[in-house]
Scaffold this active site. Structure first.
Site, short mmCIF file in Angstrom:
data_model
loop_
_atom_site.label_atom_id
_atom_site.label_comp_id
_atom_site.label_asym_id
_atom_site.label_seq_id
_atom_site.Cartn_x
_atom_site.Cartn_y
_atom_site.Cartn_z
N ASP A 279 -58.79 22.08 179.96
CA ASP A 279 -59.84 21.33 180.81
C ASP A 279 -60.04 21.10 181.57
O ASP A 279 -59.59 20.03 181.27
CB ASP A 279 -61.18 22.92 180.09
CG ASP A 279 -60.87 21.99 178.61
OD1 ASP A 279 -60.36 21.01 178.26
OD2 ASP A 279 -62.17 22.76 178.07
N ASP B 262 -70.36 26.32 169.70
CA ASP B 262 -70.06 28.06 169.98
C ASP B 262 -69.21 28.78 169.47
O ASP B 262 -69.19 29.63 170.47
CB ASP B 262 -71.31 28.18 171.35
CG ASP B 262 -70.45 27.54 172.06
OD1 ASP B 262 -69.06 27.19 171.99
OD2 ASP B 262 -71.24 27.58 173.67
N HIS C 71 -66.12 28.06 171.00
CA HIS C 71 -65.44 28.53 172.29
C HIS C 71 -64.56 27.27 171.93
O HIS C 71 -63.52 26.62 170.66
CB HIS C 71 -66.23 27.49 173.81
CG HIS C 71 -66.45 26.03 173.58
ND1 HIS C 71 -67.68 25.95 174.06
CD2 HIS C 71 -66.00 24.91 173.27
CE1 HIS C 71 -67.65 24.16 174.10
NE2 HIS C 71 -66.09 23.79 173.46
N GLU D 161 -66.04 29.79 176.39
CA GLU D 161 -67.34 30.50 176.45
C GLU D 161 -67.82 32.22 175.41
O GLU D 161 -67.15 32.68 175.94
CB GLU D 161 -68.31 30.42 177.05
CG GLU D 161 -68.69 28.89 177.92
CD GLU D 161 -69.02 27.55 176.79
OE1 GLU D 161 -68.92 27.48 175.46
OE2 GLU D 161 -69.85 26.44 177.56
#
Ligand code: GLP
Length: 260
Positions: free
Chosen positions: A67, A136, A138, A143
């Site tokens: 990413d 979270d 991810h 996400e």
């Protein structure tokens, strides 16, 4: 899924280095998927040591990073390109033409994402994907509620991720809202996944990813659908797992040929 419990991040990083090194020795032109963040830093130090002290050759290796932030130049201190150059590539002998990182300044983002997917295919697919995990749940920047079949695309970061990553930026408001990330489908196409997680703030995400139901709410839980995943944890990140005894039992009884 193989869950390997270690006392600390250093021990886990050495084992992760052995897994990557074994692949590169067996397949010198291996395609590696790489991650950023503080988690893989120990692995990257270990790969540099293996290269510089033990002659592990990366000259034929191709890499694809997961990413990059949108709107951030590759030379910017917070860009993932700069992170990779400083923390890994400057210490290895991978020719720059074999290094791929999404371009956060691409003018046509959908076309760039499509080309990124194509380049992975042309390289023969990713042999081993290194992964961290967000608090979270991810992977990359997929996400919660990301499609588990998604491909490389633009994503909007959650408030939680922007807060987690603010420590790398001068001011919290400087953290971009958007990124380009490989999709969950892209990650799941890798032949092997190697997920690292360290510290207690990852314990809940790890427990849900490894032992919870498969759900787009915890994208990393999709790794349960992958046939070849190593999960390397320190004590903090393993704290909320309920089957720790079993993972230790498996490790203690590994046949010699499966040991690291
Ligand atoms: C970012 C990256 C992820 C990484 C995560 C965890 O969000 N896009 O690939 O896994 O951070 O970062 P850290 O390893 O610093 O906890």
């Amino acid at each position: 899924m193989e869950v390997l419990l270690h006392e600390n991040a250093d021990g886990a990083s050495v084992v992760a280095g052995k897994i990557v090194a074994r692949l590169v020795r067996q397949k010198p032109n291996a395609v590696l998927g790489l991650a950023t963040g503080s988690t893989p830093l120990g692995l990257y130090r270990e790969l540099i040591r293996l290269h510089q002290d033990e002659g592990l050759d990366f000259s034929q290796v191709t890499t694809f990073n997961l990413d990059e932030y949108i709107g951030v130049d590759g030379n910017h201190p917070c860009s993932y390109r700069r992170f990779m150059m400083e923390n890994l590539f400057s210490g290895l002998n991978i020719p720059e033409s074999q290094i791929h990182i999404p371009d956060g300044l691409a003018s046509d983002i959908p076309a760039h994402c499509e080309a990124y997917e194509e380049a992975i295919q042309v390289a023969g697919g990713i042999d081993l994907q290194v992964l961290g995990i967000g608090s979270d749940g991810h992977l990359g920047f997929n996400e919660p509620t990301s499609s588990l079949a998604s491909r490389t695309r633009i994503k909007t970061l959650t408030k939680e991720t922007r807060e987690d990553n603010a420590r790398f930026f001068e001011r919290p408001e400087d953290v971009p809202h958007h990124c380009i990330t490989m999709g969950m489908g892209t990650i799941l196409d890798s032949r092997v996944c190697l997920m690292l997680a360290f510290g207690e703030n990852k314990a809940s995400a790890v427990a849900q990813a490894v032992e919870g139901p498969v759900s787009a709410m915890i994208p990393a839980s999709a790794l349960q659908l992958h046939p070849h995943v190593h999960v390397l944890l320190d004590e903090g990140a393993a704290r909320k797992l309920t089957r720790k005894d079993y993972y230790e039992h498996v490790y203690d009884n590994k046949p010699a040929w499966q040991q690291y």
